[in-house]
Design an enzyme around this catalytic site. Sequence first.
Site, PDB file in Angstrom:
ATOM      1  N   TYR A  51       0.843  -1.206   0.000  1.00 15.43           N
ATOM      2  CA  TYR A  51       0.000   0.000   0.000  1.00 15.43           C
ATOM      3  C   TYR A  51       0.866   1.239   0.000  1.00 15.43           C
ATOM      4  O   TYR A  51       1.853   1.311   0.723  1.00 15.43           O
ATOM      5  CB  TYR A  51      -0.930   0.022   1.220  1.00 15.43           C
ATOM      6  CG  TYR A  51      -2.370  -0.034   0.773  1.00 15.43           C
ATOM      7  CD1 TYR A  51      -2.966   1.104   0.221  1.00 15.43           C
ATOM      8  CD2 TYR A  51      -3.102  -1.209   0.828  1.00 15.43           C
ATOM      9  CE1 TYR A  51      -4.267   1.050  -0.242  1.00 15.43           C
ATOM     10  CE2 TYR A  51      -4.391  -1.264   0.359  1.00 15.43           C
ATOM     11  CZ  TYR A  51      -4.983  -0.130  -0.175  1.00 15.43           C
ATOM     12  OH  TYR A  51      -6.253  -0.181  -0.652  1.00 15.43           O
ATOM     13  N   GLU A  53      -0.564   4.890  -0.515  1.00 15.14           N
ATOM     14  CA  GLU A  53      -1.356   6.098  -0.787  1.00 15.14           C
ATOM     15  C   GLU A  53      -0.468   7.332  -0.702  1.00 15.14           C
ATOM     16  O   GLU A  53       0.342   7.471   0.208  1.00 15.14           O
ATOM     17  CB  GLU A  53      -2.504   6.206   0.224  1.00 15.14           C
ATOM     18  CG  GLU A  53      -3.613   5.210  -0.074  1.00 15.14           C
ATOM     19  CD  GLU A  53      -4.802   5.343   0.875  1.00 15.14           C
ATOM     20  OE1 GLU A  53      -4.693   6.084   1.869  1.00 15.14           O
ATOM     21  OE2 GLU A  53      -5.818   4.694   0.615  1.00 15.14           O
ATOM     22  N   ASP A 197      -7.205  12.929 -25.313  1.00 19.06           N
ATOM     23  CA  ASP A 197      -7.255  11.544 -24.834  1.00 19.06           C
ATOM     24  C   ASP A 197      -6.635  10.680 -25.930  1.00 19.06           C
ATOM     25  O   ASP A 197      -7.279  10.349 -26.918  1.00 19.06           O
ATOM     26  CB  ASP A 197      -8.713  11.150 -24.571  1.00 19.06           C
ATOM     27  CG  ASP A 197      -8.856   9.704 -24.125  1.00 19.06           C
ATOM     28  OD1 ASP A 197      -7.846   8.960 -24.141  1.00 19.06           O
ATOM     29  OD2 ASP A 197      -9.992   9.309 -23.772  1.00 19.06           O
ATOM     30  N   THR A 223      -4.404   5.417 -21.908  1.00 17.14           N
ATOM     31  CA  THR A 223      -4.283   4.077 -21.349  1.00 17.14           C
ATOM     32  C   THR A 223      -2.864   3.609 -21.658  1.00 17.14           C
ATOM     33  O   THR A 223      -2.200   4.145 -22.550  1.00 17.14           O
ATOM     34  CB  THR A 223      -5.267   3.090 -22.006  1.00 17.14           C
ATOM     35  OG1 THR A 223      -5.107   3.186 -23.425  1.00 17.14           O
ATOM     36  CG2 THR A 223      -6.707   3.395 -21.651  1.00 17.14           C
ATOM     37  N   LYS A 226      -2.895  -0.241 -24.773  1.00 17.50           N
ATOM     38  CA  LYS A 226      -3.328  -0.354 -26.176  1.00 17.50           C
ATOM     39  C   LYS A 226      -2.078  -0.302 -27.056  1.00 17.50           C
ATOM     40  O   LYS A 226      -1.222  -1.161 -26.940  1.00 17.50           O
ATOM     41  CB  LYS A 226      -4.370   0.720 -26.473  1.00 17.50           C
ATOM     42  CG  LYS A 226      -5.643   0.513 -25.619  1.00 17.50           C
ATOM     43  CD  LYS A 226      -6.725   1.538 -25.845  1.00 17.50           C
ATOM     44  CE  LYS A 226      -7.905   1.291 -24.903  1.00 17.50           C
ATOM     45  NZ  LYS A 226      -8.928   2.353 -24.974  1.00 17.50           N
ATOM     46  N   ARG A 232      -2.432  -3.099 -18.157  1.00 15.19           N
ATOM     47  CA  ARG A 232      -3.690  -2.345 -18.065  1.00 15.19           C
ATOM     48  C   ARG A 232      -3.517  -1.259 -17.032  1.00 15.19           C
ATOM     49  O   ARG A 232      -3.332  -1.536 -15.844  1.00 15.19           O
ATOM     50  CB  ARG A 232      -4.839  -3.255 -17.639  1.00 15.19           C
ATOM     51  CG  ARG A 232      -5.151  -4.357 -18.604  1.00 15.19           C
ATOM     52  CD  ARG A 232      -6.532  -4.897 -18.353  1.00 15.19           C
ATOM     53  NE  ARG A 232      -7.501  -4.147 -19.125  1.00 15.19           N
ATOM     54  CZ  ARG A 232      -7.736  -4.372 -20.416  1.00 15.19           C
ATOM     55  NH1 ARG A 232      -7.103  -5.316 -21.068  1.00 15.19           N
ATOM     56  NH2 ARG A 232      -8.625  -3.651 -21.059  1.00 15.19           N
TER      57      ARG A 232
HETATM   58  C1  LIG Z   1      -9.969   2.655 -24.179  1.00 11.43           C
HETATM   59  C2  LIG Z   1     -10.273   4.107 -24.028  1.00 11.43           C
HETATM   60  C3  LIG Z   1     -10.519   4.679 -22.769  1.00 11.43           C
HETATM   61  C4  LIG Z   1     -10.793   3.879 -21.522  1.00 11.43           C
HETATM   62  O1  LIG Z   1      -9.908   3.010 -21.097  1.00 11.43           O
HETATM   63  P1  LIG Z   1     -10.302   1.831 -20.063  1.00 11.43           P
HETATM   64  O2  LIG Z   1      -8.969   1.418 -19.616  1.00 11.43           O
HETATM   65  O3  LIG Z   1     -11.057   0.818 -20.852  1.00 11.43           O
HETATM   66  O4  LIG Z   1     -11.119   2.461 -18.971  1.00 11.43           O
HETATM   67  C5  LIG Z   1     -10.662   6.051 -22.694  1.00 11.43           C
HETATM   68  N1  LIG Z   1     -10.587   6.817 -23.790  1.00 11.43           N
HETATM   69  C6  LIG Z   1     -10.398   6.302 -25.015  1.00 11.43           C
HETATM   70  C7  LIG Z   1     -10.348   7.216 -26.192  1.00 11.43           C
HETATM   71  C8  LIG Z   1     -10.245   4.925 -25.182  1.00 11.43           C
HETATM   72  O5  LIG Z   1     -10.111   4.428 -26.410  1.00 11.43           O
END
Ligand SMILES: *Cc1c(COP(=O)(O)O)cnc(C)c1O
Length: 416
Positions: A51, A53, A197, A223, A226, A232
């Site tokens: 932990y 925080e 994003d 993220t 991807k 993750r």
């Molecule tokens: C995949 C994605 C997210 C969210 O990610 P998670 O890890 O699934 O919560 C947010 N914004 C965009 C543009 C995404 O493609």
Amino acid sequence: MHTLQQQDPDIFNLIQQEEFRQKDKIRLIASENYVSKAVMEATGSVLTNKYSEGYPGKRYYEGQQFIDQVESLAIQRAKDVFGAEHVNVQPYSGSPANLAVYLAFLSPGDTILGMALPHGGHLTHGAKVSISGKYFNAESYSLDEETGLLNYEAIREKALACKPKILIAGHSAYPRQLDFATFREIADACGAILFVDMAHFSGLVAGGAHPSPFPYADVVTTTTHKSLRGPRGAMVMCKAEYAAAIDKAVFPGLQGGPHNNTTAAIAVALKEASTDAFKEYAAQVVKNAQALATTLLDKGFNLVTGGTDNHLMLIDLTNKEVTGKIAAKALDAAGIVLNYNAVPYDKRKPFDPSGIRLGACAVTSRGFKEEQMVQLGLWIDAIVSAPANTALQEEIAAAVKALCAKFPAPGLEDLA
Ligand SMILES: *Cc1c(COP(=O)(O)O)cnc(C)c1O
């Protein structure tokens, strides 16, 4: 995983079957990838027991001698890879990272402006079913009906009319690069924070195969699992002036203890992303996507925007007289895994839409080049042209498995 095998054969067997699925099938889901064995080892480490925080040097629990160093390394590597002024590596995933941005800058009822969900935006960009659409006044911009492209003039008009506090650029299904300079101008014209994003394409940014949002954006989320090929998780990166607001929003605003095993794996992935090999990877992802796109265009497929210049493509199957769902299920039976997807101005419902989405990140990680993408395109055409032909599906599934055997998937090289 001998201990797991003995202690919990049910879960062991399911994980093993998933390993074979990832090894033997062609994975085209645009948000998925294969992480390296090193990333997996960090994810599965004892750091999950701790932990912590707070932030490096300012924790609420003792025993942070090593955790602080892990998190500081992850932050420094993200700064180096992306040229970010401030980085927070603690968000549990992309959706909580985006929520942290809203918490940092907005009060309930404030206006945000993002790409409409059915046009390729993400749920967290203001969709009505999402907290982002329930707690905030979410406005959206659409793609051009003729071209399927972003219409920056229309975005400017909408932004000047609704005066958002946050203007969002980013997507989950748009096959083209984004013009961050123009987004910046629009944000300045209406006094908005520019929030990019880059969840889908951050690996391309890291590898130099997509323009970087960093000179333009106030805040950037991604993220890490991807195109970036990490565990993750997610990061929020921002200009130095917003550092305190972002950190406070992530913790204690939204989350408790960070997932330190994930933080370590993010650091490992970022080290990989800083190499020349990753630059080649990112460039090959785009070349592979374009090779598949060209093959499918030759076969009469209708690609939204007419092609791709990133890792993904979106196909409207209306002219093929098959729905996205039927095509996706037939392709899955043939060992080619993707998702059905709404296309812009789709006349069908979201749960049974007209399109499919394909991405080249995972197959490029296992070493596919243009030649394999052309073969893949021919298989996709054959299956979609005869979606009820189960004998053909079995035949292609066997050919897919044989091709995959020649391209060992990262992390699964030892699988017999
Ligand atoms: C995949 C994605 C997210 C969210 O990610 P998670 O890890 O699934 O919560 C947010 N914004 C965009 C543009 C995404 O493609």
